[in-house]
Scaffold this motif. Structure first.
Motif, mmCIF file in Angstrom:
data_model
loop_
_atom_site.group_PDB
_atom_site.id
_atom_site.type_symbol
_atom_site.label_atom_id
_atom_site.label_comp_id
_atom_site.label_asym_id
_atom_site.label_seq_id
_atom_site.Cartn_x
_atom_site.Cartn_y
_atom_site.Cartn_z
ATOM 1 N N ASN A 237 -8.652 -2.348 -4.726
ATOM 2 C CA ASN A 237 -9.138 -2.566 -6.097
ATOM 3 C C ASN A 237 -9.043 -4.041 -6.512
ATOM 4 O O ASN A 237 -8.495 -4.358 -7.564
ATOM 5 N N ASP A 238 -9.528 -4.885 -5.654
ATOM 6 C CA ASP A 238 -9.568 -6.337 -5.914
ATOM 7 C C ASP A 238 -8.200 -7.014 -5.935
ATOM 8 O O ASP A 238 -8.088 -8.187 -6.309
ATOM 9 N N ILE A 239 -7.159 -6.281 -5.558
ATOM 10 C CA ILE A 239 -5.821 -6.887 -5.545
ATOM 11 C C ILE A 239 -5.308 -6.916 -4.104
ATOM 12 O O ILE A 239 -5.433 -5.923 -3.381
ATOM 13 N N LEU A 240 -4.766 -8.046 -3.710
ATOM 14 C CA LEU A 240 -4.214 -8.136 -2.356
ATOM 15 C C LEU A 240 -2.890 -7.386 -2.286
ATOM 16 O O LEU A 240 -2.028 -7.544 -3.146
ATOM 17 N N LYS A 241 -2.759 -6.575 -1.246
ATOM 18 C CA LYS A 241 -1.497 -5.843 -1.037
ATOM 19 C C LYS A 241 -1.093 -5.928 0.424
ATOM 20 O O LYS A 241 -1.924 -6.174 1.298
ATOM 21 N N PHE A 242 0.182 -5.706 0.656
ATOM 22 C CA PHE A 242 0.668 -5.702 2.031
ATOM 23 C C PHE A 242 0.490 -4.314 2.636
ATOM 24 O O PHE A 242 0.995 -3.333 2.082
ATOM 25 N N SER A 243 -0.244 -4.239 3.750
ATOM 26 C CA SER A 243 -0.183 -2.994 4.519
ATOM 27 C C SER A 243 1.015 -3.105 5.458
ATOM 28 O O SER A 243 1.557 -2.110 5.911
ATOM 29 N N GLU A 244 1.419 -4.329 5.711
ATOM 30 C CA GLU A 244 2.559 -4.553 6.605
ATOM 31 C C GLU A 244 3.238 -5.858 6.232
ATOM 32 O O GLU A 244 2.567 -6.880 6.051
ATOM 33 N N ARG A 245 4.519 -5.827 6.100
ATOM 34 C CA ARG A 245 5.308 -7.053 5.933
ATOM 35 C C ARG A 245 6.560 -6.923 6.777
ATOM 36 O O ARG A 245 7.455 -6.116 6.498
ATOM 37 N N LEU B 108 0.845 -1.192 0.000
ATOM 38 C CA LEU B 108 0.000 0.000 0.000
ATOM 39 C C LEU B 108 0.884 1.247 0.000
ATOM 40 O O LEU B 108 2.058 1.186 0.367
ATOM 41 N N GLU B 109 0.295 2.375 -0.387
ATOM 42 C CA GLU B 109 1.021 3.653 -0.361
ATOM 43 C C GLU B 109 1.588 3.914 1.044
ATOM 44 O O GLU B 109 2.750 4.249 1.213
#
Lengths: 147, 147, 147
Positions: C122-130, C28-29
């Motif tokens: 937007n239907d795509i999985l993203k990392f807010s935290e890794r 994420l941003e």
């Protein structure tokens, strides 16, 4: 299949995070846990390097490990492959274990496959049998930790 | 996805259990099997270190291996990651192979990725194409065994 | 679960294929990316060896790597295990990274686990935290590349 993969992931995390006291909980009260080698298995040797046929024996083993206190000096990381369903109902899963020494060195500790019998107990999958077949017959400290 | 993972698991078990005679059965009669390196691939070199375009050639290869008899002295363990579907229908799957010598020593033998084309033949998934792209260009005995 | 596995597979391929410019796109941003060690984590140390809290910082990091140009001399291969869903919504996934030197030598570069927070954008999985928790505290060039 997904539940078997999740069972394997939870089992590996339990050992890698040193929560050994929870490890016997993956087995039925009456179970079979054995560590053997591919060579011994192909020769039909029944005896394992490690052998337990009850959850109580697994607990004893953990207690002995805690007392010996050798386990703390290193860390382990299991990488477990996908389970394959064999004819007759057994499940086979390949694994690789890396050992991380206190000083940071890493080495390949063990590779092999799990030969499992899995049953459901109160909606939770448990091992009635887990035979750990190591590819290598070289066991130094290997006998110390659960695989 | 689950079927692709199962295909990969069965393929790896076939090699690791030394059931090489069954290995050509994972391919279509007319197929492409190639072992190459990431460097060669990125340079556009078409030739592989190992190349076969029919199941018969794969069988010949196994026969030659059995005659040479070099394979027996060591064991292999494949750890295969999850398949990714690429645009255009190819499937890519990362792998790692550990070699276990007769005396018990283990080493990293090969890492890389499979680039596959998979089709269904009589309800069974088979490879019409499997290109084995090794990360390392160092091949000593590597050329001896199927990957 | 399958989507999480696919996310991990895509992430690993991005790094292993040296498409680092695409790597920040997995986050994420406003995000948290941190590399730390198991020892540091268990001691409660907050600081990481690498720390970024925005996609812009991740892009800067890639730009610096490209300028330093050290990354090109070797290749990496991630083998990622199955994700486990933890209580509280975090996801944990074990990993192993092999480094392949230009001359073909391979070594175990890092093992550990990803501690992730994943959201849908937007239907795509993203990392807010890794948070990348390495088993070993030995970091020579480790700090150079994304894990």
């Amino acid at each position: 299949m997904e539940r078997l993969a999740a069972l394997n992931a939870a089992y590996a995390r339990c050992i890698d995070e040193d929560r050994l006291e929870e490890w016997p909980g993956f087995f039925l009260e009456h179970c079979l846990y054995k560590i053997t080698t591919a060579d011994n298995l192909s020769r039909g040797y029944e005896a394992g390097l490690i052998y337990a046929d009850s959850r109580a024996m697994l607990k004893d083993r953990v207690a002995a490990l805690r007392e010996a206190n050798v386990y703390e000096r290193q860390r382990y990381r299991h990488i477990v492959g996908l389970p394959a369903l064999l004819e007759g109902g057994a499940v086979e899963t390949p694994f690789l274990v890396v050992r991380i020494m206190r000083d940071g060195r890493m080495d390949l500790f063990a590779t092999g496959r799990y030969l499992d019998r899995v049953v459901e107990e109160n909606d939770i999958l448990k091992f009635s049998e887990r035979i750990v077949v190591c590819d290598s017959a070289r066991f130094d400290t290997l006998v110390a930790i659960p695989l």
